[in-house]
Write a protein that holds these residues in place. Structure first.
Motif, short mmCIF file in Angstrom:
data_model
loop_
_atom_site.label_atom_id
_atom_site.label_comp_id
_atom_site.label_asym_id
_atom_site.label_seq_id
_atom_site.Cartn_x
_atom_site.Cartn_y
_atom_site.Cartn_z
N GLY A 202 0.80 -1.22 0.00
CA GLY A 202 0.00 0.00 0.00
C GLY A 202 0.83 1.26 0.00
N LYS A 203 2.15 1.15 0.12
CA LYS A 203 3.05 2.30 0.11
C LYS A 203 3.64 2.49 -1.28
CE LYS A 203 4.42 1.83 4.96
NZ LYS A 203 5.58 1.63 5.89
N LEU A 204 3.44 3.66 -1.85
CA LEU A 204 3.96 3.93 -3.18
C LEU A 204 5.48 3.80 -3.21
CD1 LEU A 204 3.69 4.81 -6.11
CD2 LEU A 204 3.52 7.18 -5.33
N SER A 205 6.13 4.22 -2.13
CA SER A 205 7.60 4.16 -2.10
C SER A 205 8.09 2.72 -2.23
CB SER A 205 8.13 4.78 -0.80
OG SER A 205 7.56 4.13 0.33
N ASP A 206 7.36 1.74 -1.67
CA ASP A 206 7.77 0.34 -1.79
C ASP A 206 7.65 -0.13 -3.24
OD1 ASP A 206 8.30 0.22 0.88
OD2 ASP A 206 6.40 -0.75 1.43
N ALA A 207 6.60 0.31 -3.93
CA ALA A 207 6.45 -0.06 -5.33
C ALA A 207 7.55 0.58 -6.18
CB ALA A 207 5.07 0.37 -5.84
N ILE A 208 7.91 1.83 -5.85
CA ILE A 208 8.96 2.52 -6.60
C ILE A 208 10.30 1.81 -6.42
CG2 ILE A 208 10.31 4.65 -6.70
CD1 ILE A 208 7.73 6.19 -6.22
N ILE A 209 10.57 1.30 -5.22
CA ILE A 209 11.80 0.56 -4.99
C ILE A 209 11.90 -0.63 -5.94
CG2 ILE A 209 13.00 -0.95 -3.36
CD1 ILE A 209 12.05 0.90 -1.12
N GLN A 210 10.80 -1.35 -6.10
CA GLN A 210 10.82 -2.54 -6.96
C GLN A 210 10.88 -2.18 -8.43
OE1 GLN A 210 11.23 -5.53 -5.64
NE2 GLN A 210 11.22 -4.48 -3.66
N VAL A 211 10.26 -1.09 -8.82
CA VAL A 211 10.21 -0.71 -10.24
C VAL A 211 11.47 0.03 -10.67
CG1 VAL A 211 8.99 0.68 -11.97
CG2 VAL A 211 7.69 -0.66 -10.29
#
Length: 573
Positions: A202-211
């Motif tokens: 649910g945290k955008l920052s976590d998705a950005i880390i993966q992308v």
């Protein structure tokens, strides 16, 4: 050839061509269906760039076995009932074209089970026709497999790129929706190798880390959270990169409208313009931006692939995006350090205007201003990103000023720093309508090329607003009667020629470039010897500007070597 009705199979393949352009189109449609089904986990597997196999599995609400064949009928959908429902739409899909279009150009198998059902169903189709239908037991959710894509339409295969390129397009689709839906756990497997997995936290920052990776994520700034009215008709949220991180193309700006992935050259331009003066020419930001508007204020039915939308008030959306990004940047832009980006400075009180010929006595630096409720009521105010008080140490190569601050050693590019000081002076004077103008002793001719003449004629009033009073004198000559005071003893003709060579016709771009070039041509030169009083005064003024870390062209004005870095270099830490 006589007029005749097309065969239904031909009609299906032609219609499919509007929706399914390439393998990535199939993945996009199936992922959107999974999201509409409320899935919290979506797994995608491909082989051969998606031409051999595309398999999308989800844990969504599922499809009743009795409805599986109906789902593959053209314009069969659970998203809308009437045309009017289009203007209260909260789903990504709505036309009922995706599944039949995929079945028309691939061999498809679907298995699905509703959440509370005891049994699910399987359907196998080829060329849009059912081959086999059966019952099966499986977990709630849906899995759709498409194999041998476009084998029945070999002409389409000739227009596709290499398989690695097609795989890259698919990876981009998954990346975009992973950024739009950080609460959903995505996984992508390409040719039996894991390519992307997001945590679904649910945290955008976590998705950005993966992308994009950890380094990018560390340099991303939250937008839309400060000074915005929660009841506003247009809400902008997401994250944008600090000027410390940039890319050589504009393909890293992700735009979502009500979490629908879209492409918009104008909104991308709004994001890029917010970085004006903060990034080097040719560099572009990274941005993940979601725009929330009422469904009645946006038309999503203007493109076959639903990748473009039309806003009721596009100018308002443009302005909201630009302001939100710019506010995040001016609040959080840090001063570059030699090895890493330092922590952002606190906001301070607005400094008074300083004159073009400032006094040599040092003025006290403004004290930090604590946040207050008044800042929330003025979202358009420009906060300051200030420097601490700096102590002059000297000058290197007649180009760099060396100073000491509380956190370390500062190196200042004297030309770039003076550009920033003069640019903000011009901006303030223009806002207050108090620009200093110098009348010439006698009118001076200024020759232009035909291309320059076209630009100049369009902007002659804008130039007059900035102090250049020019009168036409023949077909290729103008007479200058006044110039900006800071350019009076400079080569203002060279500056005007450079301005007109840019070809800028849009007024806001022209005015921004005019002020930037005026500041550039008026600033002290790189390699110019400065006295101690001049350097101290430049430091004093740089401490008071709004954006001290970059010149109007985006070059850094200063770098900081921290005490920790010094200690590390001298083996003292």
């Amino acid at each position: 050839m006589p007029i005749q009705l097309l065969d239904p199979q031909v009609i299906s393949r032609i219609a499919a061509g509007e929706v399914i352009e390439r393998p990535a189109s199939v993945v996009k449609e199936l992922v959107e269906n999974a999201l509409d089904a409320g899935a919290t986990q979506i797994s995608v597997e491909i082989q051969g760039g998606g031409l051999e196999l595309i398999r999308v599995s989800d844990n969504g609400c599922g499809i009743p076995p009795a409805d599986l064949e109906l789902a593959f009928q053209r314009h069969a959908t659970s998203k809308i009932m009437r045309f009017e429902d289009m203007f209260s739409l909260h789903s990504l899909g709505f036309r009922g074209e995706a599944l039949p279009s995929i079945a028309a150009v691939a061999e498809v198998e679907i298995t699905s089970c509703p959440a509370n059902a005891t049994e699910g169903g399987r359907l196998h189709m080829r060329d849009g026709k059912t081959l086999k239908k059966s019952a099966l037991g499986r977990a709630p959710g849906t899995t759709i497999s498409a194999v041998r894509l476009f084998q029945s339409v070999p002409a389409r295969l000739k227009f596709l790129k290499s398989r690695p390129t097609e795989a890259a397009h698919i990876a981009n689709v998954i990346s975009q929706y992973a950024l739009a839906y950080p609460e959903v756990k995505f996984s992508l497997v390409m040719d039996s190798k894991s390519s992307l997995t997001t945590p679904g936290s649910g945290k955008l920052s976590d998705a950005i880390i993966q992308v994009y990776g950890l380094e990018v994520a560390r340099n991303m700034l939250d937008i839309g959270g400060q000074g915005w009215n929660a009841d506003a008709a247009i809400k902008v949220s997401g994250m944008v990169s600090s000027p410390a991180i940039s890319r050589s193309t504009g393909n890293y700006v992700s735009l979502f409208v009500n979490r629908r992935w879209i492409t918009s050259r104008r909104l991308t331009y709004a994001v890029e313009e917010a970085y004006h003066g903060l990034l080097m020419t040719g560099k572009h930001p990274i941005a993940v931006i979601n725009i929330e508007v009422a469904p009645t204020d946006v038309d999503v039915n203007i493109h076959p692939t639903k990748s473009e939308v039309k806003f009721k008030d596009e100018s308002a959306v443009f302005g909201a995006v630009q302001r939100a990004v710019r506010q995040a940047l001016v609040n959080m832009t840090p001063v570059s350090s030699i090895a890493e980006v330092s922590a952002p400075y606190q906001t301070t009180k607005q400094s008074a205007l300083f004159s073009h010929h400032p006094p040599t006595t040092r003025q006290p630096v403004a004290e930090p201003l604590k946040s207050s409720a008044s800042s929330e009521t003025q979202p358009l105010a420009t906060p300051k990103v200030t420097l601490p008080a700096l102590r002059l140490l000297g000058q290197i190569r007649n180009s760099y000023i060396v100073a000491e601050g509380p956190d370390g050693l500062y190196l200042i590019d004297q030309h770039a720093a003076h550009e920033r000081i003069l640019f903000e002076k011009l901006s303030r004077e223009k806002t207050l309508d108090k620009l200093e103008v110098q009348a010439l002793l006698s009118p001076e001719p200024f020759d232009v090329t035909p291309a320059q003449a076209s630009i100049l004629a369009q902007h002659v009033d804008d130039l007059a607003e900035m102090g250049f009073l020019l009168e036409s004198f023949g077909t290729s000559t103008y007479l200058a009667r006044t110039v900006p005071a800071m350019l009076a003893d400079k080569n203002w003709k060279a500056m005007l020629s450079e301005l007109l060579e840019s070809g800028d016709r849009e007024r806001s771009q022209f005015m921004e470039r005019l002020m930037a070039l005026t500041a550039c041509h008026s600033a002290v030169r790189f390699g110019q010897t400065l006295g101690e009083d001049e350097m101290r005064e430049m430091l004093r003024q740089l401490e008071q500007v709004d954006l001290p870390n970059s010149c109007p062209h985006g070059r850094p004005t200063l770098i900081c070597l921290t005490h920790e870095q010094l200690g590390k270099e001298f083996k003292r830490s």
